[in-house]
Design a protein around this motif. Structure first.
Motif, PDB file in Angstrom:
ATOM      1  N   ASN A 209      -1.906   7.554   1.095  1.00  0.00           N
ATOM      2  CA  ASN A 209      -2.829   6.605   1.726  1.00  0.00           C
ATOM      3  C   ASN A 209      -2.143   5.763   2.796  1.00  0.00           C
ATOM      4  O   ASN A 209      -2.537   4.638   3.048  1.00  0.00           O
ATOM      5  N   SER A 210      -1.095   6.322   3.433  1.00  0.00           N
ATOM      6  CA  SER A 210      -0.400   5.519   4.437  1.00  0.00           C
ATOM      7  C   SER A 210      -1.310   5.205   5.616  1.00  0.00           C
ATOM      8  O   SER A 210      -1.102   4.231   6.323  1.00  0.00           O
ATOM      9  N   SER A 211      -2.342   6.028   5.806  1.00  0.00           N
ATOM     10  CA  SER A 211      -3.255   5.723   6.907  1.00  0.00           C
ATOM     11  C   SER A 211      -4.067   4.463   6.613  1.00  0.00           C
ATOM     12  O   SER A 211      -4.439   3.731   7.510  1.00  0.00           O
ATOM     13  N   TYR A 212      -4.296   4.200   5.322  1.00  0.00           N
ATOM     14  CA  TYR A 212      -5.010   2.961   4.992  1.00  0.00           C
ATOM     15  C   TYR A 212      -4.109   1.750   5.183  1.00  0.00           C
ATOM     16  O   TYR A 212      -4.574   0.640   5.347  1.00  0.00           O
ATOM     17  N   ALA A 213      -2.788   1.990   5.094  1.00  0.00           N
ATOM     18  CA  ALA A 213      -1.853   0.868   5.073  1.00  0.00           C
ATOM     19  C   ALA A 213      -2.060  -0.015   6.295  1.00  0.00           C
ATOM     20  O   ALA A 213      -2.136  -1.236   6.176  1.00  0.00           O
ATOM     21  N   ASN A 214      -2.191   0.628   7.473  1.00  0.00           N
ATOM     22  CA  ASN A 214      -2.359  -0.166   8.679  1.00  0.00           C
ATOM     23  C   ASN A 214      -3.670  -0.951   8.655  1.00  0.00           C
ATOM     24  O   ASN A 214      -3.752  -2.049   9.195  1.00  0.00           O
ATOM     25  N   VAL A 215      -4.676  -0.356   8.025  1.00  0.00           N
ATOM     26  CA  VAL A 215      -5.957  -1.061   7.898  1.00  0.00           C
ATOM     27  C   VAL A 215      -5.761  -2.303   7.035  1.00  0.00           C
ATOM     28  O   VAL A 215      -6.221  -3.402   7.375  1.00  0.00           O
ATOM     29  N   PHE A 216      -5.014  -2.136   5.933  1.00  0.00           N
ATOM     30  CA  PHE A 216      -4.770  -3.292   5.071  1.00  0.00           C
ATOM     31  C   PHE A 216      -3.949  -4.356   5.798  1.00  0.00           C
ATOM     32  O   PHE A 216      -4.171  -5.550   5.642  1.00  0.00           O
TER      33      PHE A 216
ATOM     34  N   VAL B  15       0.830  -1.198   0.000  1.00  0.00           N
ATOM     35  CA  VAL B  15       0.000   0.000   0.000  1.00  0.00           C
ATOM     36  C   VAL B  15       0.869   1.254   0.000  1.00  0.00           C
ATOM     37  O   VAL B  15       0.653   2.190  -0.763  1.00  0.00           O
ATOM     38  N   ASN B  16       1.897   1.262   0.842  1.00  0.00           N
ATOM     39  CA  ASN B  16       2.763   2.430   0.927  1.00  0.00           C
ATOM     40  C   ASN B  16       3.551   2.670  -0.349  1.00  0.00           C
ATOM     41  O   ASN B  16       3.680   3.806  -0.805  1.00  0.00           O
TER      42      ASN B  16
END
Lengths: 768, 252
Positions: free
Chosen positions: A338-345, A39-40
């Protein structure tokens, strides 16, 4: 009640529970890391290329340029959104000194630019477009990473002094695979430096719609515009930017898949042993009328708890480790939007692992149905099938000592049980060997043949073709030179199927002097033959044996394609031929030189550098290590880490396995002890079992690594444009040291795991 | 007559703290060469524990055990293993066999431990013994394919492979029907007649009646002893009578 049952169970088998949990944690961590990195990387790459407004099409060109004609072309072409011609002031590395470091040894084409006005911006480390003042210089981020320069350093460029004001991200030339590096200076300073180097032009376009790139490329080539240099498109920029980290992600993905498999094996093995030990209890529960689901629930809750705790640990670990692995991405590309989504993924990845474990445990527990209540109560452990192996008996054994015989016999008699540990050992051997072979292959001297470079010692490159003869004559007279070849690269027009024309760079010269690796076919040897790089062949849809129509000296000529080869140079779009041509302008000429003694390379490089000050002389090893260096380094690191991971897996699983096995075998151990077998006899038997399984595991693992692993590695390597990939195995490492390490690890784990076997009390276990 | 085993005030304790109890409470016993001894007593009286102590399988907590004059507490684990393998034989209630070996392999297993070069001799000896106890045709069978009596015979063959000086039996007929039990006892009697000393732990008066000396145990002590002549196949009923009345007398 559940809680109490589980707690007691866990306390009774601490090592086993802990090991299972470690594997679940490791598997979750890797899956989560892979997700976070993907993602990152994609996010950061998009952010960088969007902010910098990377050109969709870039033609490098040296020599005369007709700006007016280019402007007219851009004006008329309906696809063009924006267009600019950027000046790139190439300068010899020796003229660039950053702090205490001279770039004399750099194989990169270092040069200077000013900030662009329309697009292709050079960004600072915060992602902002740099505004540079007079006297300041911004340095490519690659030189920050290798500690060549730091902010505030004095930079001396051909005698002019600058201050390093910061570092820049260059969406087109960031990658170490890209041959050029841009430094940023102010317009005034650029004007002053201009006479000290040679100007090259970057002719850049942004299209209204990138999907029209094919059409645009054809139009550009057909218009006969400036094309004396490599052509690069947006897609290739993207690939080059992503390749180093992409490889790391690919390897992490591979390892995480394998560790997930190991975690499953562990669960399967401990669960089966547990069920076997609990058969009587399960039978009793069935007999008193508990439903299968009720019984299952106890085990499910236990494993769900282990999996949950393991997953949470894994997630925390992945959050801790992500910074280390993201360092490179952050440095070269910056923060991802979208690094904030990364943890979600990452969390989604972990949930997948968690649910997969639950489903798997549920599946294994399906065998509860097969336990007969009556049998379980009467006989305890479920009745096992006949175990002896025909034709392998102690009485007819003349080959092995009794302990060795008993060890091997046990493995052969309980194949299903040992299959689980065998699978883990095969996987570990695989994890250990593949990265090692990959590293060995790409760091070997022969690997450059996969990159489209022959096996020579140094190369002298000049873009002044008329001086090539001068170089050749000097080389000819040098007694230390055993072989040399002159390769001239020229641009030709190639007719495509629908009659339109495209540019193709063809390297002319004797291709048999320093042969490269051909994916298919062979080198061209006659005037009417040509070989294509993989990317070119793919794009043109050509195979070996097809015919290619080239425009040579104004006449169309058909050339037979004799071979297809891997190439990572010049964007991977090259061709090789032997015909003589006197018309077209050479883009560059390379003189490839092989020396009689490799130790002479360094002195020859400096000697030729001073004689041919108009050319660039480089040590081929240096060339490879600077272009592929960071990739080789990261794979070397991965190969060491994988050895450690593999050994750790082996030690943990062997320990787990031996503990369970000793617990299962208490009765047999007691029997043997009562009849005069010593503790060391029994330990020997367990070591034989372990090593026998390990031996098969290493053999299978090595075979698998060299077939399936080679294929996987080939897929990774093909991201460089290289195909027809074969492992170069270091036999000492792969067939001696690695197996020795594995043997030591398994041996130690077996000895520790069976250390309690001696404590088994005969009197307590003989009555069963 | 020489004594093979001397047990001198043996104490064996199980459990810890408040739960601690003496299973053997200062037992002294001697077994002579070629003697046929049995130990009787109720469950938990310590008879099996005594056998494990005398054979060096379990360590004693106090007192000492001498085997051929050698104090077993001064001997290393490996030497104990060697002693068990070369001088002692064991037969248990359950056929203590390895499941993944066939009958013949189970029999020769202890002998094969250190004597690999003599495989042919060892196998020949095993075949002789198997023939003698009537299981010659079973050598390649798995242990799950034969009856309990046949397994016990195989166990006896295994115990005799080293021509031991003494054979220990812990309820050797306990899991067998009376016909099989009788046959096994016939074999034991024969072996003893050839000079091997024996120590059998049993519940069964019929087994004890075959032996020449019976030790009665209760609560970790030998409370009484009955001496009979060597059994010669005659007057079996009278011998049983003697054993039974002794058992009644001491209330076992």
């Amino acid at each position: 009640m559940f809680f109490r049952i589980i707690r007691n169970d866990v306390l009774k088998s601490k090592v086993i529970t802990l090991t299972t949990m470690i594997f679940v944690a490791a598997a979750s961590m890797l899956v989560s890391l892979a997700a976070i990195l993907v993602v990152n990387l994609s996010g950061a790459l998009d952010t960088l290329m969007t902010k910098a407004e990377t050109p969709h099409f870039m033609q490098m060109h040296s020599g005369d340029i007709d700006i007016a004609r280019l402007g007219a072309f851009a004006e008329q072409n309906p696809n063009v959104d924006e267009y600019q011609v950027v000046e790139f002031l190439g300068m010899d590395g020796a003229e660039i000194v950053l702090g205490n470091h001279s770039l004399a040894g750099s194989v990169q084409d270092n040069g200077f630019s000013i900030q662009n006005e329309k697009f292709d911006y050079l960004l600072d480390l915060n992602g902002n477009i740099i505004q540079v003042s007079d006297g300041e210089i911004y340095v490519p981020v690659a030189y920050m990473r290798d500690n060549t320069a730091k902010v505030g350093d004095k930079a001396v460029i051909s005698g002019e002094e600058f201050v390093v004001a910061g570092f820049l991200r260059d969406s087109t030339m960031n990658s170490s695979l890209s041959a050029s590096k841009r430094f940023l200076v102010s317009s005034n300073d650029f004007a002053e430096l201009k006479n000290l180097g040679s100007i090259e032009y970057l002719i850049e376009f942004r299209l209204k719609d990138f999907s029209a790139i094919g059409e645009f490329e054809t139009a550009y080539a057909s218009a006969g515009l400036e094309a004396n240099g490599p052509t690069v498109t947006y897609t290739l920029f993207k690939t080059m930017n992503a390749v180093s980290d992409g490889m790391m992600i690919a390897i992490i993905l591979l390892i995480s898949a394998l560790v997930v498999a190991v975690a499953f094996m562990c669960i399967r093995f401990t669960l089966l042993a547990k069920i076997e030990g609990d058969t009587r209890e399960i039978g009793v529960m069935k007999a008193i009328g508990m439903r299968i689901f009720d019984i299952k629930k106890i085990y499910l809750v236990k494993y769900a708890s282990i999996a949950a705790i393991g997953s949470i640990f894994g997630y925390i670990l992945s959050l801790m480790f992500q910074d280390v692995l993201l360092e490179n991405i952050r440095l070269y590309m910056g923060e991802s939007e979208n690094s904030s989504y990364a943890n979600v993924f990452g969390m989604i990845g972990i949930l997948l692992v968690f649910f997969a474990i639950i489903v798997y445990v549920n599946g294994v527990l399906g065998r509860f149905r097969r336990i007969s209540a009556a049998e379980a109560i009467r006989f305890g452990a479920s009745q096992e099938k006949k175990r002896s192996v025909k034709g392998f008996s102690l009485s007819s054994n003349r080959l092995f000592g009794t302990n060795i015989f008993l060890g091997i016999k046990d493995v052969l008699a309980r194949k299903k049980l040992y299959a689980t540990s065998l699978a883990v050992l095969v996987i570990s051997a695989f994890i250990m060997i593949v990265p090692q072979n990959l590293y060995n292959t790409i760091s070997s001297k022969n690997f450059i043949q996969y990159m489209g470079i022959g096996n020579y010692d140094l190369r002298i490159q000049t873009s002044e073709p008329n001086k090539a003869d001068e170089i050749a004559k000097t080389i000819e007279r040098d007694e230390d030179v055993v072989n040399y070849a002159v390769m001239t690269t020229k641009t030709f027009k190639v007719k495509s199927g629908n009659g339109s024309e495209e540019n193709i760079k063809v390297e002319l010269g004797d291709h048999t002097a320093f042969p490269i690796q051909y994916a298919e076919g062979r080198a061209p040897s006659r005037n009417d033959e040509i070989a294509l790089s993989t990317i070119n062949a793919d794009e043109m849809g050509k195979k070996v044996g097809d015919v290619l129509t080239l425009v040579i000296q104004g006449k169309e000529q058909n050339l037979a394609i004799t071979g297809i080869y891997s190439d990572v140079t010049n964007g991977g779009k090259t061709a090789k031929a032997v015909f003589a041509d006197h018309s077209a302008n050479a883009i560059w000429t390379i003189v490839c030189v092989a020396l009689s003694d490799e130790s002479l390379v360094a002195s020859k490089v400096s000697q030729y550098s001073s004689i041919f000050d108009f050319a660039k002389t480089s040590d081929i090893d240096e060339f490879v290590s600077q272009t592929l260096g960071s990739t080789i380094d990261s794979i070397e690191m991965v190969s060491y880490v994988s050895v450690a991971i593999a050994l750790l897996i082996m030690v943990l699983v062997t320990l787990l396995f031996m503990k369970l096995l000793v617990a299962k075998d208490r009765y047999s151990i007691a029997v043997m002890k009562v009849f005069g077998f010593t503790n060391s006899d029994i330990t020997t038997q367990y070591i034989v079992r372990s090593l026998f399984v390990l031996f098969i595991g290493i053999t299978l693992g090595t075979l698998l690594a060299n077939t399936f692993g080679e294929m996987l590695a080939g897929m990774v390597i093909s991201s460089f444009g290289a195909t027809a990939f074969h492992f170069e195995v270091n036999p000492l490492k792969a067939y001696l040291f690695s197996p020795l390490l594995m043997v030591c690890a398994v041996l130690i784990a077996t000895i520790i795991g069976t250390s309690r076997a001696g404590e088994i009390k005969i009197s307590e276990h003989i009555k069963e | 007559m020489n004594r093979i085993i001397i047990g001198d005030r043996i104490v064996k304790t199980f459990g810890e703290g408040d739960e601690q109890r003496n299973v053997l409470n200062g037992v002294s016993v001697e077994i002579n060469e070629g003697e046929f001894v049995s130990v009787m007593g109720p469950s938990g009286s310590g008879k099996s524990t005594l056998m494990y102590a005398l054979s060096g399988i379990d360590h004693v907590d106090d007192g000492k055990v001498l085997f051929n004059g050698k104090d077993l507490s001064t001997v290393t684990e490996s030497e104990l293993s060697d002693l068990r393998r070369t001088k002692m034989g064991f037969v248990f209630q359950q056929p203590t066999m390895l499941k993944n070996l066939n009958i013949l392999d189970n029999i020769i297993l202890p002998a094969m431990r250190s004597n690999r070069k003599n495989t042919a001799k060892i196998v020949a000896k095993a075949r002789t013994l198997m023939k003698r106890v009537g299981i010659a045709e079973l050598e390649t069978r798995d242990i799950t394919q034969v009856s309990g009596g046949q397994l016990q015979r195989a166990g006896i063959c295994r115990a005799l492979m080293s021509s031991p000086e003494i054979l220990f039996g812990d309820e050797p007929t306990g899991a067998l029907n009376s016909q099989s039990a009788n046959e096994i006892m016939d074999i034991f009697t024969e072996i003893n007649a050839e000079g091997t000393a024996m120590l059998l732990v049993t519940h069964d008066a019929k087994v004890a009646a075959r032996t020449e000396r019976i030790l009665f145990m209760r609560d970790g002590q030998i409370v009484n002893e009955l001496r009979l002549s060597k059994y010669d196949g005659l007057n079996f009923d009278q011998r049983i009578q003697k054993v039974a009345s002794k058992m009644l007398e001491i209330g076992i």
